[in-house]
Design a protein around this motif. Structure first.
Motif, PDB file in Angstrom:
ATOM      1  N   ARG A 108      -2.260  -7.132   6.036  1.00  0.00           N
ATOM      2  CA  ARG A 108      -1.907  -5.719   6.069  1.00  0.00           C
ATOM      3  C   ARG A 108      -3.162  -4.863   5.931  1.00  0.00           C
ATOM      4  N   ASP A 109      -2.999  -3.561   5.988  1.00  0.00           N
ATOM      5  CA  ASP A 109      -4.121  -2.641   5.824  1.00  0.00           C
ATOM      6  C   ASP A 109      -4.602  -2.712   4.375  1.00  0.00           C
ATOM      7  N   PRO A 110      -5.807  -3.207   4.137  1.00  0.00           N
ATOM      8  CA  PRO A 110      -6.273  -3.365   2.752  1.00  0.00           C
ATOM      9  C   PRO A 110      -6.405  -2.042   2.006  1.00  0.00           C
ATOM     10  N   ALA A 111      -6.725  -0.955   2.694  1.00  0.00           N
ATOM     11  CA  ALA A 111      -6.856   0.349   2.031  1.00  0.00           C
ATOM     12  C   ALA A 111      -5.507   0.787   1.444  1.00  0.00           C
ATOM     13  N   LYS A 112      -4.434   0.593   2.196  1.00  0.00           N
ATOM     14  CA  LYS A 112      -3.095   0.953   1.698  1.00  0.00           C
ATOM     15  C   LYS A 112      -2.707   0.065   0.526  1.00  0.00           C
ATOM     16  N   LEU A 113      -3.056  -1.209   0.625  1.00  0.00           N
ATOM     17  CA  LEU A 113      -2.741  -2.159  -0.451  1.00  0.00           C
ATOM     18  C   LEU A 113      -3.472  -1.753  -1.737  1.00  0.00           C
ATOM     19  N   LEU A 114      -4.758  -1.481  -1.636  1.00  0.00           N
ATOM     20  CA  LEU A 114      -5.537  -1.089  -2.812  1.00  0.00           C
ATOM     21  C   LEU A 114      -5.014   0.221  -3.405  1.00  0.00           C
ATOM     22  N   THR A 115      -4.619   1.154  -2.538  1.00  0.00           N
ATOM     23  CA  THR A 115      -4.057   2.426  -3.003  1.00  0.00           C
ATOM     24  C   THR A 115      -2.752   2.208  -3.763  1.00  0.00           C
ATOM     25  N   SER A 116      -1.938   1.254  -3.320  1.00  0.00           N
ATOM     26  CA  SER A 116      -0.654   0.995  -3.974  1.00  0.00           C
ATOM     27  C   SER A 116      -0.822   0.472  -5.398  1.00  0.00           C
ATOM     28  N   TRP A 117      -1.992  -0.070  -5.721  1.00  0.00           N
ATOM     29  CA  TRP A 117      -2.240  -0.602  -7.067  1.00  0.00           C
ATOM     30  C   TRP A 117      -2.925   0.397  -7.990  1.00  0.00           C
ATOM     31  N   GLU A 118      -3.346   1.544  -7.454  1.00  0.00           N
ATOM     32  CA  GLU A 118      -4.055   2.532  -8.271  1.00  0.00           C
ATOM     33  C   GLU A 118      -3.191   2.968  -9.451  1.00  0.00           C
ATOM     34  N   GLY A 119      -3.820   2.992 -10.636  1.00  0.00           N
ATOM     35  CA  GLY A 119      -3.131   3.430 -11.843  1.00  0.00           C
ATOM     36  C   GLY A 119      -2.210   2.396 -12.453  1.00  0.00           C
ATOM     37  N   LYS A 120      -2.105   1.234 -11.836  1.00  0.00           N
ATOM     38  CA  LYS A 120      -1.227   0.173 -12.356  1.00  0.00           C
ATOM     39  C   LYS A 120      -2.041  -0.785 -13.218  1.00  0.00           C
ATOM     40  N   VAL A 130      -9.893  -9.236  -2.966  1.00  0.00           N
ATOM     41  CA  VAL A 130      -8.904  -9.040  -1.905  1.00  0.00           C
ATOM     42  C   VAL A 130      -9.629  -9.287  -0.593  1.00  0.00           C
ATOM     43  N   ARG A 131      -9.124 -10.228   0.201  1.00  0.00           N
ATOM     44  CA  ARG A 131      -9.767 -10.561   1.473  1.00  0.00           C
ATOM     45  C   ARG A 131      -8.851 -10.160   2.624  1.00  0.00           C
ATOM     46  N   SER A 132      -9.491  -9.604   3.651  1.00  0.00           N
ATOM     47  CA  SER A 132      -8.761  -9.215   4.860  1.00  0.00           C
ATOM     48  C   SER A 132      -9.588  -9.617   6.068  1.00  0.00           C
ATOM     49  N   PHE A 133      -9.008  -9.420   7.229  1.00  0.00           N
ATOM     50  CA  PHE A 133      -9.635  -9.815   8.489  1.00  0.00           C
ATOM     51  C   PHE A 133      -9.753  -8.592   9.390  1.00  0.00           C
ATOM     52  N   ASP A 134     -10.512  -8.729  10.464  1.00  0.00           N
ATOM     53  CA  ASP A 134     -10.654  -7.624  11.415  1.00  0.00           C
ATOM     54  C   ASP A 134      -9.276  -7.203  11.934  1.00  0.00           C
ATOM     55  N   PRO A 135      -9.093  -5.905  12.228  1.00  0.00           N
ATOM     56  CA  PRO A 135      -7.819  -5.446  12.796  1.00  0.00           C
ATOM     57  C   PRO A 135      -7.466  -6.241  14.064  1.00  0.00           C
ATOM     58  N   GLY A 136      -6.240  -6.680  14.152  1.00  0.00           N
ATOM     59  CA  GLY A 136      -5.765  -7.410  15.321  1.00  0.00           C
ATOM     60  C   GLY A 136      -6.011  -8.912  15.275  1.00  0.00           C
ATOM     61  N   PHE A 137      -6.834  -9.381  14.342  1.00  0.00           N
ATOM     62  CA  PHE A 137      -7.163 -10.810  14.290  1.00  0.00           C
ATOM     63  C   PHE A 137      -5.929 -11.663  13.992  1.00  0.00           C
ATOM     64  N   ILE A 138      -5.176 -11.304  12.976  1.00  0.00           N
ATOM     65  CA  ILE A 138      -4.001 -12.106  12.612  1.00  0.00           C
ATOM     66  C   ILE A 138      -2.963 -12.051  13.732  1.00  0.00           C
ATOM     67  N   ASP A 139      -2.757 -10.897  14.336  1.00  0.00           N
ATOM     68  CA  ASP A 139      -1.813 -10.802  15.458  1.00  0.00           C
ATOM     69  C   ASP A 139      -2.231 -11.717  16.599  1.00  0.00           C
ATOM     70  N   ALA A 140      -3.530 -11.777  16.867  1.00  0.00           N
ATOM     71  CA  ALA A 140      -4.028 -12.662  17.927  1.00  0.00           C
ATOM     72  C   ALA A 140      -3.879 -14.126  17.534  1.00  0.00           C
ATOM     73  N   ALA A 141      -4.011 -14.432  16.239  1.00  0.00           N
ATOM     74  CA  ALA A 141      -3.871 -15.814  15.771  1.00  0.00           C
ATOM     75  C   ALA A 141      -2.414 -16.282  15.797  1.00  0.00           C
ATOM     76  N   SER A 171     -13.463 -13.432  13.301  1.00  0.00           N
ATOM     77  CA  SER A 171     -13.300 -12.241  12.477  1.00  0.00           C
ATOM     78  C   SER A 171     -14.249 -12.339  11.293  1.00  0.00           C
ATOM     79  N   GLU A 172     -14.695 -11.201  10.842  1.00  0.00           N
ATOM     80  CA  GLU A 172     -15.385 -11.172   9.562  1.00  0.00           C
ATOM     81  C   GLU A 172     -14.323 -11.326   8.479  1.00  0.00           C
ATOM     82  N   VAL A 173     -14.669 -12.014   7.397  1.00  0.00           N
ATOM     83  CA  VAL A 173     -13.788 -12.076   6.235  1.00  0.00           C
ATOM     84  C   VAL A 173     -14.262 -10.958   5.310  1.00  0.00           C
ATOM     85  N   HIS A 174     -13.480  -9.886   5.262  1.00  0.00           N
ATOM     86  CA  HIS A 174     -13.839  -8.705   4.479  1.00  0.00           C
ATOM     87  C   HIS A 174     -13.408  -8.902   3.030  1.00  0.00           C
ATOM     88  N   GLU A 175     -14.268  -8.516   2.105  1.00  0.00           N
ATOM     89  CA  GLU A 175     -13.942  -8.604   0.687  1.00  0.00           C
ATOM     90  C   GLU A 175     -13.850  -7.208   0.103  1.00  0.00           C
TER      91      GLU A 175
END
Length: 181
Positions: A108-120, A130-141, A171-175
């Motif tokens: 999923r979009d990591p920015a939205k995920l991180l925002t959902s945890w703010e203040g928790k 938290v690791r994510s992949f380039d946009p579209g990578f998982i859909d292509a996989a 894909s880059e593995v984004h941290e």
């Protein structure tokens, strides 16, 4: 009558140069009817990227007290709690307290995920990767996934190279860190 899990098999050549892990893996993966292809693909990649002795798939989406992937030492102690997708803060807090380390792999979009945890409250949140992949990578996989699969997973300098059933992707593995923007 309830629909049962679908079994997918994976023959995987793993070469993680960054961690010095080189393995041939034979996996039988049970895909729960409510599990999306993207979730399953992310779960398999997380297993490969976290591979070490003691790693297992849990009961997955049907389990409320275990993550999708976990690592236990020889005594049974949970050393790594690995969530997939978008776990809620309470679940991540529980896992972080229970295990030596926690990680999240998301399709999923990591920015939205991180925002959902703010203040928790999340135990040792600064240590959770938290690791994510380039946009579209998982859909292509997901596109070449079949019931029987052959995969080559290579990681070098944070770059993931995937060959799945004849389709080559990278894909880059984004941290990301909780609390960082």
């Amino acid at each position: 009558m309830a629909i049962g899990a679908t079994i997918h098999t994976f023959e995987i050549q793993l070469a993680d140069v960054d961690r010095g892990v080189y393995e041939e893996l034979q996996l039988r993966v049970a895909r729960h009817p409510s599990e999306t292809d993207a979730y399953m693909a992310t779960r398999i990649l997380a297993y490969c990227l976290e591979y070490q002795e003691g790693i297992v798939f849990s009961a997955g989406v049907s389990s409320t007290d275990e993550p999708a992937v976990l690592v236990r030492d020889l005594t049974g102690h949970i050393t790594a709690w690995i969530e997939i997708g978008a776990p809620d803060a309470a679940r991540l807090h529980f896992g972080s307290k229970l295990a030596d380390r926690a990680a999240v792999y998301t399709h999923r979009d990591p920015a939205k995920l991180l925002t959902s945890w703010e203040g928790k409250t999340i135990h040792e949140s600064a240590d959770i990767v938290v690791r994510s992949f380039d946009p579209g990578f998982i859909d292509a996989a997901v596109a070449p996934l079949a019931r029987r699969n052959t995969m080559t997973v290579s990681v070098t300098e944070g770059q993931l190279y995937l060959e799945l059933n004849g389709v080559t992707l990278s894909s880059e593995v984004h941290e990301h860190r909780i609390g960082e923007r």
